[in-house]
Design a protein around this motif. Structure first.
Motif, PDB file in Angstrom:
ATOM      1  N   VAL A 203       0.538  -0.944   0.325  1.00 28.72           N
ATOM      2  CA  VAL A 203      -0.119  -0.259   0.230  1.00 28.72           C
ATOM      3  C   VAL A 203       0.551   1.599   0.125  1.00 28.72           C
ATOM      4  O   VAL A 203       1.759   1.676   0.693  1.00 28.72           O
ATOM      5  CB  VAL A 203      -0.991  -0.202   1.424  1.00 28.72           C
ATOM      6  CG1 VAL A 203      -1.873   1.385   1.306  1.00 28.72           C
ATOM      7  CG2 VAL A 203      -1.911  -1.523   1.046  1.00 28.72           C
ATOM      8  N   ASN A 204       0.405   2.299  -1.267  1.00 23.43           N
ATOM      9  CA  ASN A 204       1.604   3.167  -1.055  1.00 23.43           C
ATOM     10  C   ASN A 204       0.725   3.888  -0.976  1.00 23.43           C
ATOM     11  O   ASN A 204      -0.483   4.916  -1.109  1.00 23.43           O
ATOM     12  CB  ASN A 204       2.155   3.537  -2.654  1.00 23.43           C
ATOM     13  CG  ASN A 204       2.571   4.809  -2.517  1.00 23.43           C
ATOM     14  OD1 ASN A 204       2.342   6.055  -2.118  1.00 23.43           O
ATOM     15  ND2 ASN A 204       3.861   4.501  -3.230  1.00 23.43           N
ATOM     16  N   LEU A 205       0.804   5.038   0.540  1.00 21.78           N
ATOM     17  CA  LEU A 205      -0.352   5.864   1.404  1.00 21.78           C
ATOM     18  C   LEU A 205      -0.585   6.989   1.042  1.00 21.78           C
ATOM     19  O   LEU A 205      -1.263   7.930   0.088  1.00 21.78           O
ATOM     20  CB  LEU A 205       0.476   6.185   3.160  1.00 21.78           C
ATOM     21  CG  LEU A 205      -1.044   6.363   3.345  1.00 21.78           C
ATOM     22  CD1 LEU A 205      -1.937   5.273   4.138  1.00 21.78           C
ATOM     23  CD2 LEU A 205      -0.275   6.710   5.132  1.00 21.78           C
ATOM     24  N   ASN A 206       1.216   7.529  -0.030  1.00 17.03           N
ATOM     25  CA  ASN A 206       0.031   9.098  -0.373  1.00 17.03           C
ATOM     26  C   ASN A 206      -0.290   8.742  -1.913  1.00 17.03           C
ATOM     27  O   ASN A 206      -0.889   9.297  -2.300  1.00 17.03           O
ATOM     28  CB  ASN A 206       2.082   8.831  -1.406  1.00 17.03           C
ATOM     29  CG  ASN A 206       3.143  10.076   0.528  1.00 17.03           C
ATOM     30  OD1 ASN A 206       1.956  10.595   0.909  1.00 17.03           O
ATOM     31  ND2 ASN A 206       4.095   9.711   0.054  1.00 17.03           N
ATOM     32  N   ASP A 207      -0.182   7.750  -2.796  1.00 23.63           N
ATOM     33  CA  ASP A 207      -1.107   7.206  -3.673  1.00 23.63           C
ATOM     34  C   ASP A 207      -2.692   6.769  -3.618  1.00 23.63           C
ATOM     35  O   ASP A 207      -3.111   7.710  -4.106  1.00 23.63           O
ATOM     36  CB  ASP A 207      -0.850   5.907  -4.483  1.00 23.63           C
ATOM     37  CG  ASP A 207       1.244   6.686  -4.837  1.00 23.63           C
ATOM     38  OD1 ASP A 207       1.139   7.079  -5.432  1.00 23.63           O
ATOM     39  OD2 ASP A 207       1.701   5.265  -5.494  1.00 23.63           O
ATOM     40  N   LEU A 208      -2.334   6.537  -2.536  1.00 23.10           N
ATOM     41  CA  LEU A 208      -3.820   6.119  -2.367  1.00 23.10           C
ATOM     42  C   LEU A 208      -4.654   7.622  -1.457  1.00 23.10           C
ATOM     43  O   LEU A 208      -5.864   8.285  -1.566  1.00 23.10           O
ATOM     44  CB  LEU A 208      -3.660   4.985  -0.875  1.00 23.10           C
ATOM     45  CG  LEU A 208      -5.377   4.979  -0.541  1.00 23.10           C
ATOM     46  CD1 LEU A 208      -6.300   4.304  -1.451  1.00 23.10           C
ATOM     47  CD2 LEU A 208      -5.123   4.342   0.923  1.00 23.10           C
TER      48      LEU A 208
END
Length: 289
Positions: A203-208
């Motif tokens: 999970v890429n938090l910035n992308d999410l």
């Protein structure tokens, strides 16, 4: 039930043979056999602990564990990794000096034990090879990997039959122990990160955050937390401010759809009507610039 039975059969085969390895490793004075005994003991514990803790982890949350028992599965993995790491380090410390002062080993005994080991591992592989669960498929690969390791032991025993290159035995033990460490250390660190509520690695938090921010009705995201309790099931908690409060149900549904793409199915969403003038947009409590 059949899957659980297969796993327990694999555990009994692995653990029983690990005891045999320790016994004959001492009798044959073979460091390579002892190193593989450590490997098989760790694997047997991994199988047994995973089966035991997996049963506990499937319990629903109660008054004692309101978030459920999922971390018991993680506990079993951490214990197994620790056993493998400690055992491998001890084997390395013990056998580095033997590399420069090798001792005579019983290569005939190594050969017989190696053949017996291949038969046992092949039988265990057959037990779980037809299983449909992920755990059974991983176990099947493990037993095939063990067969390759024992073929190396047999090869060394053949060489020792015609030479006095006894350094090959401690060298093989060092190779086995180093291989175990190369697998156990990353897995242990991964489990520690999960235990500390690290964001799941996929999970890429910035992308999410950026994807959710594109939802038209969202004015700001003031909190976004993503974590996993066992490395499999993912959770999220999000706090948003909306431009149009009357569209709250539709907005929450869109958020859930975005999170579902990342495998996050258990979500807590808190929505406010508007962003307070003193409040700033952030992820996990840190201000976004």
């Amino acid at each position: 039930m059949k899957s659980s039975k297969n796993v327990w059969i694999a555990f009994l085969l692995n653990f029983s043979f690990a005891i045999i390895e320790f016994t004959f490793g001492v009798l044959f004075n073979s460091s390579a056999v002892l190193a593989d005994a450590v490997h098989d003991t760790g694997d047997a514990l991994a199988i047994g602990l995973s089966a035991f803790f997996e049963r506990i982890s499937n319990r629903r949350g109660d008054r004692n564990y309101t978030l459920g028992y999922k971390r018991y599965s993680l506990l079993g993995a951490m214990l197994t990794s620790t056993i493998l790491i400690v055992g491998s380090i001890l084997i390395l410390v013990e056998n580095v000096p033997k590399l420069f002062a090798p001792e005579r080993v019983n290569y005939d005994g190594m050969l017989v034990l190696g053949i017996f080991a291949i038969v046992i591992n092949f039988a265990a592989s057959r037990v779980v090879s037809h299983g449909r669960t992920h755990n059974e498929s991983i176990l099947s690969l493990h037993f095939l990997e063990d067969i390759l390791g024992w073929l190396a032991v047999i090869f060394v025993s053949f060489i020792l039959r015609f030479t006095n290159w006894y350094f090959l035995d401690p060298l093989l033990s060092l190779i086995i122990s180093t291989f175990i460490l190369s697998k156990a250390l990353p897995k242990f660190w991964e489990n520690v990160q999960i235990f500390l509520d690290h964001v799941p690695s996929d999970v890429n938090l910035n992308d999410l955050y950026a994807e959710i921010q594109t939802i038209e009705n969202i004015q700001a995201i003031t909190q976004l937390n993503v974590w996993t309790t066992d490395g499999l099931e993912k959770f999220a908690m999000i706090h948003i401010c909306m431009k149009h409060p009357e569209q709250q149900a539709e907005t929450q549904q869109l958020i859930r759809q975005h999170l579902k793409i990342y495998g996050i199915k258990k979500v807590t969403i808190q929505a406010d009507e508007s962003l307070d003038e003193h409040e700033e947009c952030c992820i996990g409590g840190e201000n976004e610039e």
